[in-house]
Write a protein that holds these residues in place. Structure first.
Motif, PDB file in Angstrom:
ATOM      1  N   ALA A   1      45.333  42.186  43.006  1.00  0.00           N
ATOM      2  CA  ALA A   1      44.630  41.489  41.924  1.00  0.00           C
ATOM      3  C   ALA A   1      45.617  41.113  40.811  1.00  0.00           C
ATOM      4  N   ALA A   2      46.539  42.019  40.491  1.00  0.00           N
ATOM      5  CA  ALA A   2      47.515  41.742  39.427  1.00  0.00           C
ATOM      6  C   ALA A   2      48.367  40.534  39.808  1.00  0.00           C
ATOM      7  N   ARG A   3      48.798  40.492  41.075  1.00  0.00           N
ATOM      8  CA  ARG A   3      49.599  39.363  41.547  1.00  0.00           C
ATOM      9  C   ARG A   3      48.795  38.071  41.428  1.00  0.00           C
ATOM     10  N   ALA A   4      47.558  38.148  41.906  1.00  0.00           N
ATOM     11  CA  ALA A   4      46.710  36.955  41.909  1.00  0.00           C
ATOM     12  C   ALA A   4      46.500  36.457  40.485  1.00  0.00           C
ATOM     13  N   LEU A   5      46.275  37.393  39.557  1.00  0.00           N
ATOM     14  CA  LEU A   5      46.020  36.994  38.164  1.00  0.00           C
ATOM     15  C   LEU A   5      47.280  36.372  37.555  1.00  0.00           C
ATOM     16  N   ALA A   6      48.437  36.947  37.885  1.00  0.00           N
ATOM     17  CA  ALA A   6      49.685  36.415  37.352  1.00  0.00           C
ATOM     18  C   ALA A   6      49.892  34.975  37.834  1.00  0.00           C
ATOM     19  N   TRP A   7      49.525  34.779  39.082  1.00  0.00           N
ATOM     20  CA  TRP A   7      49.681  33.452  39.695  1.00  0.00           C
ATOM     21  C   TRP A   7      48.749  32.452  39.012  1.00  0.00           C
ATOM     22  N   ILE A   8      47.490  32.867  38.796  1.00  0.00           N
ATOM     23  CA  ILE A   8      46.531  31.977  38.136  1.00  0.00           C
ATOM     24  C   ILE A   8      47.002  31.675  36.709  1.00  0.00           C
ATOM     25  N   GLU A   9      47.512  32.712  36.061  1.00  0.00           N
ATOM     26  CA  GLU A   9      47.934  32.593  34.663  1.00  0.00           C
ATOM     27  C   GLU A   9      49.006  31.504  34.515  1.00  0.00           C
ATOM     28  N   ARG A  10      49.904  31.470  35.501  1.00  0.00           N
ATOM     29  CA  ARG A  10      50.976  30.476  35.432  1.00  0.00           C
ATOM     30  C   ARG A  10      50.413  29.062  35.469  1.00  0.00           C
ATOM     31  N   GLY A  11      49.270  28.917  36.142  1.00  0.00           N
ATOM     32  CA  GLY A  11      48.673  27.587  36.260  1.00  0.00           C
ATOM     33  C   GLY A  11      47.880  27.176  35.024  1.00  0.00           C
TER      34      GLY A  11
ATOM     35  N   TRP B   1      43.028  30.081  27.728  1.00  0.00           N
ATOM     36  CA  TRP B   1      42.970  30.563  29.120  1.00  0.00           C
ATOM     37  C   TRP B   1      44.185  31.399  29.455  1.00  0.00           C
ATOM     38  N   GLN B   2      45.338  30.978  28.879  1.00  0.00           N
ATOM     39  CA  GLN B   2      46.525  31.804  29.100  1.00  0.00           C
ATOM     40  C   GLN B   2      46.274  33.214  28.582  1.00  0.00           C
TER      41      GLN B   2
ATOM     42  N   LEU C   1      33.459  35.115  27.334  1.00  0.00           N
ATOM     43  CA  LEU C   1      34.692  35.288  28.112  1.00  0.00           C
ATOM     44  C   LEU C   1      34.730  36.661  28.792  1.00  0.00           C
ATOM     45  N   GLU C   2      34.248  37.662  28.060  1.00  0.00           N
ATOM     46  CA  GLU C   2      34.203  39.011  28.662  1.00  0.00           C
ATOM     47  C   GLU C   2      33.364  39.006  29.928  1.00  0.00           C
ATOM     48  N   LEU C   3      32.192  38.378  29.825  1.00  0.00           N
ATOM     49  CA  LEU C   3      31.279  38.315  30.971  1.00  0.00           C
ATOM     50  C   LEU C   3      31.949  37.571  32.122  1.00  0.00           C
ATOM     51  N   LEU C   4      32.584  36.450  31.758  1.00  0.00           N
ATOM     52  CA  LEU C   4      33.248  35.636  32.755  1.00  0.00           C
ATOM     53  C   LEU C   4      34.350  36.438  33.453  1.00  0.00           C
ATOM     54  N   ARG C   5      35.048  37.222  32.660  1.00  0.00           N
ATOM     55  CA  ARG C   5      36.126  38.035  33.222  1.00  0.00           C
ATOM     56  C   ARG C   5      35.573  39.015  34.264  1.00  0.00           C
ATOM     57  N   ALA C   6      34.481  39.671  33.878  1.00  0.00           N
ATOM     58  CA  ALA C   6      33.863  40.630  34.798  1.00  0.00           C
ATOM     59  C   ALA C   6      33.464  39.937  36.096  1.00  0.00           C
ATOM     60  N   LEU C   7      32.847  38.750  35.940  1.00  0.00           N
ATOM     61  CA  LEU C   7      32.423  38.015  37.126  1.00  0.00           C
ATOM     62  C   LEU C   7      33.637  37.596  37.954  1.00  0.00           C
ATOM     63  N   GLY C   8      34.673  37.153  37.269  1.00  0.00           N
ATOM     64  CA  GLY C   8      35.885  36.729  37.962  1.00  0.00           C
ATOM     65  C   GLY C   8      36.474  37.867  38.770  1.00  0.00           C
TER      66      GLY C   8
END
Lengths: 792, 347
Positions: free
Chosen positions: A409-419, A425-426, A705-712
Motif C-alpha cells: 500500500a505504501a508503494r502504491a500510495l507513493a506512486w499515486i502521489e507522484r502523479g 492532492w499531493q 477528505l478523511e472519508l475519502l481516504r478511508a474509502l480509498g
C-alpha cells in the motif's frame, strides 16, 4: 498514593467511554468467537466420546455376517463354547433412536459405561424392558420402553440388556459380535466354527471422531482468525489509551510515583478490564454456540452420520481456553506499551507524531517477514500433504498477505502521489501514506476478513454448483423404492418387467477393499447410467466394460485414499481383480464405493437381492399408487426423487450456515477495528490538520477528505484481498477438501459475488469512517487554533 | 468349602462388575430357599444346579507334581449366582455363571476368569451324565467319579483326567455346614479323593503332571454375618492318607468362628464345632500391595494336629474381578503333606 494513582488512571475511561467500550467490545468479540467455536467443537467431541464409550466402536475387533445383517444367537453360543471370547450386540432402530442391546456379563465395556442408579439392575430378567438413554432419546422412545435417564449415554442412542432389546424389537438374533481383546491360548479356525462370519478389525470401523476432525479443524481455523481480528482491536485500543495518557503518565511520574508502582497499576487496571471483556465474550460465545449448534449437529449427522447433542453444556475446556487466550492476547499487546512507558524519558514531551513516524521503520522488517511467509506458502503448495500442512499453508498465505499489505500500500500510495499535481492532492496522498503505520493493523484485519469471505464464498458456491450437478446425475430416476425382503424385491422386479418400466435395481454390501471399509454396488447397466453419469476420469466404453463384468467404477474417495486411478487394478473379492474403468465424483459421503455389474455382483454374493430400485417414470404419483396396490410395498418405502434431492441439499446448506455466520461476524469485527483505529488517529492528527485548516481548507472539506481516504484505503485493501481470497479458495478446494472429505472440487469464479462483498466492505468502512469525519467537521476552530498555541 | 463365597458375594456389589449384581445385598432374600438342618441329599441330581438357592459352586483344587518332582497347583471353579430364584429360558434367565481357573508353579501364578448368562447354553451344569461347562471349559464324565477337566486362559491351559478313589464326604451335620454363631449355613459336601493326571500348558511348554484333587460342592442363599470380614480356608491332605478341612471366619471384634472336618483314609468324617480348629498367622508377605499371612500354624488338638502350613508360591493372588489369594501349600510338623489355602477379605 496507590489509590489516588488508580483513580487518576481510571478517570481516563470515564472521559473516554467509547474507548472503554472499544476495549471491552474488542476483547468480548475476540473471546466470544473463539470460545463459541470451541464450545461447538467440544460439545461435538463429547458426543463422539460418549458414542465411543457406549458402543466401543473402533476399540474392538468384531465378527460380522458375510451376508445380511443378522447372526443367529446359537452362533454366539457355539463360538463361546469353542473358545472364541465374543460378546453379542443387537443394534436396532426404534422411533429413530438407535437402540443397542448388549450382554453386560460378557461385554468388554460393561453396559457401555452406564452406571445404573442404586437399586436398579442392568439385567432385565423379567418381562420389563428397561433402557438407558439421555433425555432427548428417552422422549423420542416415548412409552415404548421404560427408560432410565442417563446423560452419559451418547445422543440418539439408547442402550439396554440384549434380552430387553430383543423383546422390544421382536427379534431373536444378534447384529454383531464384539471380539474381546484377550483370547485364550487355543482356538479353532473361525471358518470351521462360524463360516458365515468374518472378522472386521477395529481400525477399519470408520472412526467418527477421526472423520469429523477435519470439520472441526475448519471451525477452529475460523475461530482463530476471528480471534486474531479481535485482538487487532484490543491492540489498537490499548495503543490509543496509552497515547492519550502520555501526558497523565508524565504528570503522575513527575509527582513522584515510582515507575514500578505505576507500571503495576496499569497492568492491574488493563488486565482487570480485560477479564471483564473476556467474561462478556464467553457469554456471547455461549449464545452464539447455542444458536449455531443445531445446524452444526445437523451437518455432522448428514455428512458423517455422527450424532451430536443439540444442547450445549458449559465445559471448562472451552470457556477457560477463551478466557486465558484473551488474557494472554491483552498481556501481549500491553507488554510493548509498558516497555515504552518504562523506557520513556521522565519528562519526554508528548510527541505522538514522532512515535507514529518511527513505526515506519518496522516496514522493512515486515516486508522481509511477508516475503518469507509467502515463499513458504509457495513451497507448501508443492509439498503439502495432510490437513495440518494444508492449514499451515493457509496460515502462511494469510499472515504473509496481511503483512505485505502495508508495504505494498505504501508503494502504491507513493506512486499515486507522484502523479498528483494539485497541492491539496499531493498533501492528501502524502498524509495518507503517513497514516499507514497507524492504520495498518486495522487494514490487515479488514484484508483478512475480506479475503476469508472471498475464499469461503468461492468454496461454498463452487461446492453448491458441483453438488447440484452431481445430484442431477445421481438422482436421475424419479422414484426410489426400498424392498425389505427378497420376496418383495422379486415381486417388484416382476411387476416392473411386466409393465415394461425401466428400473435400476441396486444391490449393495459392505466389504473391505485396499484396507478400507467400502460399499460394493451391483447395478443393472442401462441407458440412464450411460446418459446421466459424468466421470472425473474415464477410459472409453466404460459402461460396456462394466456391463461385461470386465471393469468397475470407483468413487473419488476410494480412489484418492487408495491412491488408485483409471486403469489401476483393484481387488473387489479374494478371487476377483478388475481394472478401474472410471472414477466418479461422489459428494456428501465419506465412504469409498465400488460399482460393478449386477451379474458379477450376484456371482460374488449369491444370497443378495436388490434392496433398492430406482424407477424412471413420468407420473410418480400414479406409479407409486400402483406399486402400493399391486406389489404391496408400503408407500413410505417409496421416496420421490425431489424429496431426496431436497434433503441432500439441506445438509449442504446447513454445512455452511455456520461458516457464513462466522464470515459475517469477521467482517463486522473488521469494520469495528477500522473505526477504532480511525478514532485513535483522529485525536493524534489534529496537530497535522490544523496547519491545513489554517491555510484555508474548510473543516467540511477536511472531513470529506478523511472519508475519502478511508474509502480509498478500503478499496486498496479490497483489490488486494481478491487474489488473496482466491488463493485461499484454491487451497481449500484442492487441498483441504481432499484431506477433509476425500473429494476435490472444481473451482468456479463468482465476480458478482466478489463485487457485492466489496460493496459490503466499503459500506462497513464508510460507516466506520463517518463518525471520525463527522467529529473532525465539528471540531471547534478553537481546538485547531490551540494546536499552534500548545506547539510552543 | 467356601464360605468365602458368601463373603465374596457380599463384596460383589463393590467389585468391578458391581452394577449388575446390586440385587445381592447383605440381607437374605426371602424368595430364595434357605438351607435347613438334617439334609437329605438326592444323587446324582444334587450334583446339578439348585436355582432356588442364591449361590452355588463346583470348586476343584489339585496339588500336582511333574516327573522331576516339581510341585504345581491347579484350580477350577464354576460359580452360579442368581438374581432371582428359579430358571427361565433365554436372556430372561436370572442365573449368572462365572468361573475361575488358575495354575500355580513355584515361580508363577496364572489365573483367568469367564462370565456367562444362564438360559442360553453358554454355561450350566447337568447332573447325569455329569457335565459342568462355561464356554470351552468343562468338567464332565459319565458320573461324578470319573471326570475330565479342561480350562485355558491367554497364557496357560490344562487338560486333566480325574478318578475318585473314595466316597463323597459331608461337612458339618451330614452336609449342613454352619458358618456363624448367628446360624448362617450352607449345604456342603466334597469329593477329596480324586487321583488326577494330565497336561499343563505353560508359557515354557507342556508339562505332564499327576497328583491329588479335591472337589467341593456348596450352595446356600445366606450371606455371611455382618460382623464377619474375611475367611481363611484350608484343605490339607496328609501323607498318612487322612485329610483335614478347616476354616475360620474372621470377625470385626478380632475373634474368629471356626469349623473343621476330619476325614479318615476310608472317608469317615468327624465334624468339629467352633473353637476346636485354630489357625494362627506366622509370617506375612507383601502380595499385590497387601500384607497377607502366607505361613500359618494350624492345630486340631483333638487329633494331635499341630502343623506349619507354608505357601508353595506366596504370590498366588487371584487378580480377577474378585480379588483373593488361593494356592497350594506344604505341610510340616506333627503331620506332613500338601494342601490348598484360600484367603479372602484382605483388601
Amino acid at each position: 498514593m496507590i489509590r489516588t494513582c488508580l483513580v487518576a488512571l481510571l478517570s481516563h475511561w470515564r472521559r473516554n467511554p467509547i474507548q472503554l467500550f472499544a476495549y471491552l467490545a474488542g476483547l468480548a468479540i475476540a473471546t466470544g468467537l473463539w470460545s463459541g467455536v470451541q464450545a461447538i467443537n467440544s460439545e461435538a467431541r463429547a458426543s463422539y466420546d460418549a458414542a465411543a464409550a457406549t458402543l466401543g466402536e473402533g476399540q474392538f475387533d468384531r465378527l460380522i455376517p458375510r451376508q445380511g445383517d443378522a447372526i443367529a444367537q446359537e452362533t454366539f453360543v457355539v463360538l463361546r463354547r469353542a473358545g472364541w471370547l465374543v460378546s453379542p450386540v443387537l443394534d436396532v432402530t426404534l422411533n429413530d433412536v438407535r437402540v443397542i442391546g448388549v450382554d453386560p456379563v460378557t461385554s468388554p465395556t460393561g453396559l457401555g459405561g452406564v452406571t445404573p442408579p442404586e437399586g436398579t439392575s442392568l439385567f432385565t430378567t423379567g418381562p420389563d424392558t428397561r433402557l438407558f438413554a439421555n433425555r432427548n432419546s428417552a422422549r423420542a422412545l416415548g412409552d415404548l420402553a421404560q427408560v432410565i435417564i442417563d446423560d452419559t449415554v451418547a445422543p440418539g442412542i439408547a442402550i439396554g440388556d440384549i434380552g430387553a432389546v430383543q423383546r422390544l424389537s421382536g427379534r431373536n438374533d444378534l447384529s454383531t459380535l464384539v471380539l474381546l481383546p484377550e483370547q485364550p491360548l487355543v482356538q479353532p479356525d473361525l471358518a470351521s466354527i462360524a463360516p458365515d462370519l468374518r472378522l472386521q478389525p477395529s481400525q477399519q470401523v470408520a472412526d467418527v471422531a477421526q472423520l469429523t476432525d477435519s470439520f472441526h479443524l475448519n471451525l477452529t481455523a475460523f475461530g482463530l482468525l476471528s480471534f486474531a481480528v479481535g485482538l487487532f482491536i484490543v491492540h489498537s485500543t490499548i495503543g490509543l489509551a496509552f497515547e492519550q495518557r502520555r501526558g497523565m503518565i508524565r504528570t503522575i511520574r513527575s509527582l513522584g510515583v515510582p515507575l514500578r508502582v505505576l507500571v503495576g497499576l496499569i497492568v492491574v487496571e488493563m488486565l482487570a478490564l480485560a477479564a471483564i471483556g473476556a467474561v462478556i465474550g464467553i457469554l456471547l460465545g455461549y449464545l452464539m454456540a447455542a444458536l449455531l449448534l443445531p445446524d452444526v449437529a445437523a451437518t455432522l449427522r448428514g455428512l458423517y452420520g455422527a450424532q451430536v447433542s443439540g444442547t450445549l453444556t458449559l465445559r471448562p475446556e472451552w470457556w477457560l481456553s477463551g478466557f486465558l487466550l484473551a488474557m494472554l492476547g491483552t498481556a501481549f499487546a500491553l507488554a510493548g506499551r509498558i516497555w515504552q512507558v518504562a523506557s520513556m524519558p521522565l519528562l519526554a514531551s508528548a510527541r505522538p507524531r514522532a512515535w507514529v513516524m518511527s513505526g515506519a521503520a518496522r516496514f522493512s522488517a515486515q516486508a522481509i517477514v511477508a516475503c518469507v511467509l509467502l515463499s513458504a506458502a509457495a513451497v507448501l503448495v508443492i509439498v503439502a500433504e495432510g490437513l495440518i500442512l494444508a492449514f499451515a499453508l493457509l496460515g502462511c498465505l494469510l499472515i504473509g498477505g496481511a503483512l505485505a499489505l502495508p508495504v505494498i500500500a505504501a508503494r502504491a500510495l507513493a506512486w499515486i502521489e507522484r502523479g498528483a499535481t494539485r497541492p491539496i492532492w499531493q498533501w492528501f496522498w502524502a498524509d495518507t501514506r503517513q497514516q499507514l503505520p497507524g492504520l495498518s493493523l486495522a487494514l490487515m484485519a479488514l484484508l483478512l476478513a475480506v479475503a476469508a469471505n472471498v475464499g469461503v464464498s468461492t468454496m461454498v458456491s463452487s461446492f453448491r454448483l458441483t453438488f447440484v450437478g452431481f445430484l442431477d446425475q445421481r438422482l436421475a430416476p424419479e422414484l426410489f423404492v426400498q424392498a425389505e425382503t427378497p420376496q418383495e424385491s422379486a415381486a417388484l422386479d416382476a411387476f416392473l418387467t411386466r409393465e415394461g418400466i425401466e428400473a435400476l435395481p441396486l444391490r449393495s454390501t459392505p466389504t473391505q477393499i485396499e484396507g478400507q471399509s467400502v460399499r460394493l454396488f451391483g447395478v443393472r447397466v442401462g441407458s440412464t447410467y450411460r446418459v446421466s453419469w459424468v466421470f472425473l476420469a474415464e477410459r472409453p466404453q466404460v459402461w460396456d466394460d462394466v456391463a461385461d463384468g470386465a471393469a468397475v467404477i470407483v468413487n473419488e474417495q476410494l480412489a484418492r485414499r487408495g491412491n488408485l486411478w483409471v486403469g489401476d487394478m483393484v481387488e473387489v473379492a479374494p478371487t476377483v481383480t478388475l481394472p478401474i474403468a472410471a472414477v466418479v465424483g461422489d459428494y456428501g459421503n465419506p465412504q469409498g464405493q465400488v460399482v460393478m455389474s449386477e451379474a458379477l455382483f450376484e456371482t460374488l454374493h449369491p444370497d443378495s437381492y436388490p434392496g433398492q430400485y430406482g424407477i424412471r417414470t413420468d407420473d410418480v404419483t400414479a406409479l407409486r399408487q400402483r406399486i402400493a396396490d399391486e406389489v404391496g410395498i408400503a408407500k413410505n418405502a417409496m421416496i420421490h426423487q425431489a424429496a431426496i434431492k431436497a434433503a441432500s441439499l439441506e445438509v449442504f446448506e446447513r454445512t455452511f450456515t455456520v461458516t457464513a455466520a462466522l464470515n459475517v461476524l469477521t467482517l463486522g469485527v473488521a469494520g469495528f477495528a477500522i473505526l477504532m483505529s480511525l478514532l485513535t488517529l483522529a485525536d493524534l492528527r489534529v496537530p497535522q490538520l490544523a496547519p491545513v485548516w489554517a491555510m484555508g481548507v474548510t473543516r467540511r472539506r477536511l472531513g470529506g477528505l478523511e472519508l475519502l481516504r478511508a474509502l480509498g484505503l478500503a478499496g486498496l485493501v479490497f483489490v488486494f484481498a481478491i487474489p488473496l481470497g482466491l488463493a485461499l479458495a484454491w487451497v481449500l478446494l484442492t487441498l483441504v477438501n481432499v484431506e477433509a472429505f476425500g473429494w476435490q472440487l472444481p473451482m468456479f469464479l463468482f465476480p458478482l459475488e466478489y463485487l457485492r462483498l466489496g460493496a459490503y466492505a466499503l459500506g462497513a468502512v464508510t460507516l466506520a469512517a463517518a463518525w471520525p469525519a463527522l467529529r473532525l467537521i465539528r471540531t471547534p476552530p478553537a481546538a485547531l487554533l490551540k494546536v499552534f498555541a500548545n506547539e510552543r | 468349602m467356601n464360605a468365602r463365597l458368601f463373603f465374596l458375594l457380599c463384596l460383589w456389589p463393590l467389585a468391578a462388575m458391581a452394577q449388575g449384581f446390586s440385587g445381592l445385598g447383605s440381607e437374605a432374600d426371602a424368595e430364595f430357599t434357605n438351607p435347613a438342618p438334617d439334609p437329605a441329599f438326592n444323587f446324582p441330581a444334587d450334583h446339578g444346579p439348585h436355582p432356588e438357592y442364591r449361590i452355588e459352586w463346583w470348586y476343584l483344587t489339585a496339588t500336582l507334581e511333574d516327573a522331576d518332582g516339581t510341585p504345581y497347583g491347579l484350580q477350577w471353579t464354576l460359580f452360579r449366582t442368581a438374581l432371582a430364584p428359579g430358571e427361565r429360558d433365554g436372556w430372561a434367565s436370572p442365573q449368572i455363571w462365572f468361573a475361575h481357573a488358575a495354575v500355580t508353579t513355584p515361580d508363577t501364578h496364572l489365573a483367568t476368569e469367564r462370565f456367562a448368562r444362564g438360559g442360553i447354553g453358554q454355561a450350566g451344569v447337568e447332573a447325569a451324565p455329569f457335565r459342568a461347562w462355561i464356554d470351552e471349559w468343562v468338567l464332565k464324565g459319565p458320573d461324578f467319579d470319573t471326570l475330565i477337566l479342561t480350562a485355558q486362559g491367554p497364557d496357560f491351559a490344562y487338560d486333566m483326567a480325574l478318578t475318585a478313589q473314595g466316597p463323597l464326604v459331608f461337612h458339618g451335620q451330614d452336609g449342613y455346614s454352619v458358618k456363624s454363631a448367628e446360624g448362617q449355613a450352607s449345604y456342603y459336601y466334597s469329593q477329596p479323593f480324586f487321583d488326577i493326571t494330565g497336561t499343563l500348558t505353560l508359557p515354557d511348554g507342556e508339562v505332564a503332571v499327576s497328583g491329588q484333587a479335591w472337589l467341593d460342592r456348596e450352595w446356600s442363599s445366606q450371606p455371611l454375618s455382618e460382623t464377619q470380614t474375611g475367611w481363611d480356608w484350608f484343605s490339607l491332605s496328609f501323607d498318612a492318607g487322612t485329610k483335614l478341612m478347616g476354616f475360620q471366619l474372621r470377625q470385626t471384634d478380632g475373634t474368629t468362628f471356626s469349623s473343621a472336618t476330619w476325614i479318615a483314609a476310608d472317608g469317615t468324617t468327624t465334624p468339629y464345632a467352633d473353637g476346636a480348629f485354630t489357625a494362627r498367622p506366622l509370617g506375612e508377605t507383601q502380595v499385590a500391595g497387601r500384607s497377607l499371612p502366607t505361613r500359618w500354624q494350624v492345630t486340631l488338638p483333638e487329633r494331635g494336629v499341630d502343623v506349619t502350613v507354608n505357601a508353595m508360591n506366596r504370590d498366588a493372588w487371584m487378580d480377577l474381578s474378585i480379588h483373593y489369594w488361593e494356592g497350594p501349600v506344604d505341610i510340616t510338623g506333627s503331620h506332613t503333606g500338601r494342601g490348598y489355602l484360600e484367603m479372602t477379605g484382605y483388601e
